[in-house]
Design an enzyme around this catalytic site. Structure first.
Site, PDB file in Angstrom:
ATOM      1  N   LYS A 178       0.868  -1.171   0.000  1.00  0.00           N
ATOM      2  CA  LYS A 178       0.000   0.000   0.000  1.00  0.00           C
ATOM      3  C   LYS A 178       0.905   1.220   0.000  1.00  0.00           C
ATOM      4  O   LYS A 178       1.524   1.554   1.006  1.00  0.00           O
ATOM      5  CB  LYS A 178      -0.919   0.040   1.214  1.00  0.00           C
ATOM      6  CG  LYS A 178      -1.869   1.248   1.185  1.00  0.00           C
ATOM      7  CD  LYS A 178      -2.251   1.690   2.566  1.00  0.00           C
ATOM      8  CE  LYS A 178      -2.939   3.050   2.567  1.00  0.00           C
ATOM      9  NZ  LYS A 178      -2.111   4.122   1.988  1.00  0.00           N
ATOM     10  N   GLU A 253       9.586   1.972  11.069  1.00  0.00           N
ATOM     11  CA  GLU A 253      10.483   3.138  11.043  1.00  0.00           C
ATOM     12  C   GLU A 253       9.583   4.356  11.137  1.00  0.00           C
ATOM     13  O   GLU A 253       8.835   4.666  10.212  1.00  0.00           O
ATOM     14  CB  GLU A 253      11.318   3.142   9.765  1.00  0.00           C
ATOM     15  CG  GLU A 253      12.507   4.085   9.827  1.00  0.00           C
ATOM     16  CD  GLU A 253      12.233   5.432   9.184  1.00  0.00           C
ATOM     17  OE1 GLU A 253      12.015   6.394   9.942  1.00  0.00           O
ATOM     18  OE2 GLU A 253      12.246   5.512   7.958  1.00  0.00           O
ATOM     19  N   CYS A 287      12.638  11.831   6.976  1.00  0.00           N
ATOM     20  CA  CYS A 287      12.574  11.337   8.358  1.00  0.00           C
ATOM     21  C   CYS A 287      13.904  11.527   9.079  1.00  0.00           C
ATOM     22  O   CYS A 287      13.927  11.670  10.305  1.00  0.00           O
ATOM     23  CB  CYS A 287      12.167   9.870   8.376  1.00  0.00           C
ATOM     24  SG  CYS A 287      13.263   8.779   7.445  1.00  0.00           S
ATOM     25  N   GLU A 389       7.463  16.811  15.891  1.00  0.00           N
ATOM     26  CA  GLU A 389       7.943  16.679  14.513  1.00  0.00           C
ATOM     27  C   GLU A 389       7.070  17.515  13.577  1.00  0.00           C
ATOM     28  O   GLU A 389       5.855  17.349  13.528  1.00  0.00           O
ATOM     29  CB  GLU A 389       7.913  15.210  14.074  1.00  0.00           C
ATOM     30  CG  GLU A 389       8.474  14.999  12.685  1.00  0.00           C
ATOM     31  CD  GLU A 389       8.475  13.536  12.260  1.00  0.00           C
ATOM     32  OE1 GLU A 389       9.407  13.120  11.564  1.00  0.00           O
ATOM     33  OE2 GLU A 389       7.513  12.821  12.623  1.00  0.00           O
TER      34      GLU A 389
END
Length: 485
Positions: A178, A253, A287, A389
């Site tokens: 996906k 992750e 990231c 973040e």
């Protein structure tokens, strides 16, 4: 209008519902394609195809033949390089200059890297004495884990998809992918390559759609053996919950709030060049990017001024413009999220060194999801700007006085994905890097990657490691066989 379809059991298919959703070019805000909107029924078809393939031709293929197919995959991607480049840059808005050198070549190389790893990895063997005075031999063998759900993000869609699909196939698994709903095109395009080089039907499957519609089914399906995901920490928590009933193996992750520590004895030019990249590359949508910068007080003002000047030279532009340094954010929603942090920083009294808003674009780019490269100083360490973040081209810079203080500031976060340290004192660099709670610490560099090394985060930045033989630990089941002589 171009349609992007599911790829299930070797065929491109519309959704069982017949529904589509719009895919936008982030640079213009215009619809560029219609994407098949998946459902649980489409997921079930894909998982069933993957399960049958595990018990068919793919499950019995010799390892050398499997490796040869992965090499052919990489070569075919390279031969269609321009097609993958165009699809990736239209979906993401990133400039050719970035995708041409990172996304597409690294995406293709992942198949060869993990094919080589699978071919060269050594298994263990141990001889032991037995109670009756004889001997026994123990040896290990690796077996495919089975059907793997692969859920990938939108920031580096092709590269991070093949980073997972490459080792999964190298180890003999089948996959249902996906892709992020906003960047599905290169993942679907890979289906054409799979058919071209002769990958058996059902080995590689793609279902498009939204997490709330198909994500839970993909991660909880009884015929899925493991789930690998790159994305946000909240979504990672949801995947853990969904996968828990069947005790599925997970590789996650997740998010980060990565620090940079700049010591006064750094090479200033090197520190500026690398920090410009780590803060602003890919519009800050990395990231591993830096959002917190800590600078030793004697060089604080000088560093801030130099980073500001470097940021002022960043050119925003459409992907086809070879002089563009930075593209837009991925979506309108994400632009609004990042702008809300920009506004919050001002409300909290930040010193806006650079940017702080969205630029005025022209020539058809007025409705794109553009954002200013932004630098702040002056905020407290407990502010949302420093703690949360943001995932945009921005950073907060603060001074420190001692090595111990720098380490404490760097570790004062719930995340632990990556960090950078800049110092020409090698002993200090080793000492500090060893005390930072992060899965990856770069010294005097950023995003310098050897694909054999472990990749992953500490704390709320993830579970597990991938890369080199570490990927094999996740994508295979290790069996010990004990033979008494």
């Amino acid at each position: 209008m171009k349609q992007v379809l599911h790829f299930i059991n070797g065929k491109f298919l519309e959704s069982t519902s017949g529904k589509f959703y719009d895919n936008y070019n982030p640079a213009t805000g215009k619809v560029i394609s219609k994407i098949a909107l998946g459902s649980e029924e489409d997921v079930d078809k894909a998982v069933e195809a993957a399960s049958e393939a595990m018990n068919g031709e793919w499950g019995n293929i010799k390892i050398n033949d499997r490796i040869a197919l992965l090499y052919a995959l990489a070569d075919e991607i390279d031969s269609r390089f321009d097609e993958f480049l165009e699809a990736e840059t239209l979906d993401t808005g990133k400039p050719y200059t970035i995708a041409r050198h990172i996304d597409i070549p690294r995406g293709a190389a992942n198949f060869k890297v993990f094919a080589d790893t699978m071919k060269s990895v050594a298994d263990e063997a141990y001889q032991m004495d037995t109670p009756d005075g004889g001997i026994a031999m123990n040896y290990s063998r690796r077996y495919p884990k089975g059907v793997i759900t692969v859920i990938t993000p939108w920031n580096l869609p092709f590269l991070l998809m093949t980073w997972k699909v490459g080792p999964a196939l190298a180890c003999g698994n089948t996959v249902v992918v996906k892709a992020a709903e906003s960047t599905p095109t290169t993942t679907a395009l890979l289906g054409e390559v799979m058919n071209k080089v002769g990958i058996p039907k059902g080995v590689f499957n793609v279902v498009h759609g939204f997490g709330k519609d198909i994500g839970d089914r993909l991660t909880s399906h009884p015929k899925v053996d493991a789930v690998t995901f790159t994305g946000s920490t909240p979504t990672g928590k949801r995947i853990m919950q969904s996968s828990a009933l069947d005790l599925k193996h997970l590789s996650l992750e997740l998010g980060g709030k990565n620090p940079a520590i700049i010591f006064a004895d750094c090479d200033m030019k090197k520190a500026i060049n690398e920090t410009v990249r780590s803060v602003f590359a890919n519009s800050g949508q990395v990231c591993l990017g830096t959002e917190r910068v800590y600078v030793e007080r004697p060089i604080f003002d000088k560093f801030v001024n130099k980073l500001k000047k470097a940021g002022e030279n960043i050119k925003l532009g459409i992907q086809h413009d070879e002089s563009s340094d930075m593209g837009p954010l991925i979506s309108k929603d994400h632009q609004e999220k990042v702008l809300s942090y920009y506004k919050l920083a001002k409300d909290l009294g930040a010193n806006v060194v650079l940017g702080g808003g969205s630029p005025k674009m022209e020539n058809g780019l007025e409705n794109g999801y553009w954002i200013d490269p932004t630098i702040w100083t002056g905020l407290s360490e407990d502010s949302a700007i420093v703690k949360e973040e943001i995932f945009g081209p921005c950073c907060h810079i603060a001074p420190f006085d001692t090595e111990e203080e720098a380490i404490k500031l760097a570790n004062d976060t719930e995340y632990g994905l990556a960090a950078t340290v800049f110092s020409e004192n090698l002993s200090k660099a080793h000492r500090v890097a060893g005390q930072i709670d992060a899965g990856i610490v770069w010294v005097n560099s950023w995003f310098l990657r050897d694909l054999r090394t472990p990749f992953g985060g500490m704390k709320k930045s993830g579970i597990g490691r991938e890369g080199g033989h570490h990927s094999l630990e996740f994508y295979t089941e290790l069996k010990n066989i004990c033979i008494k002589m």
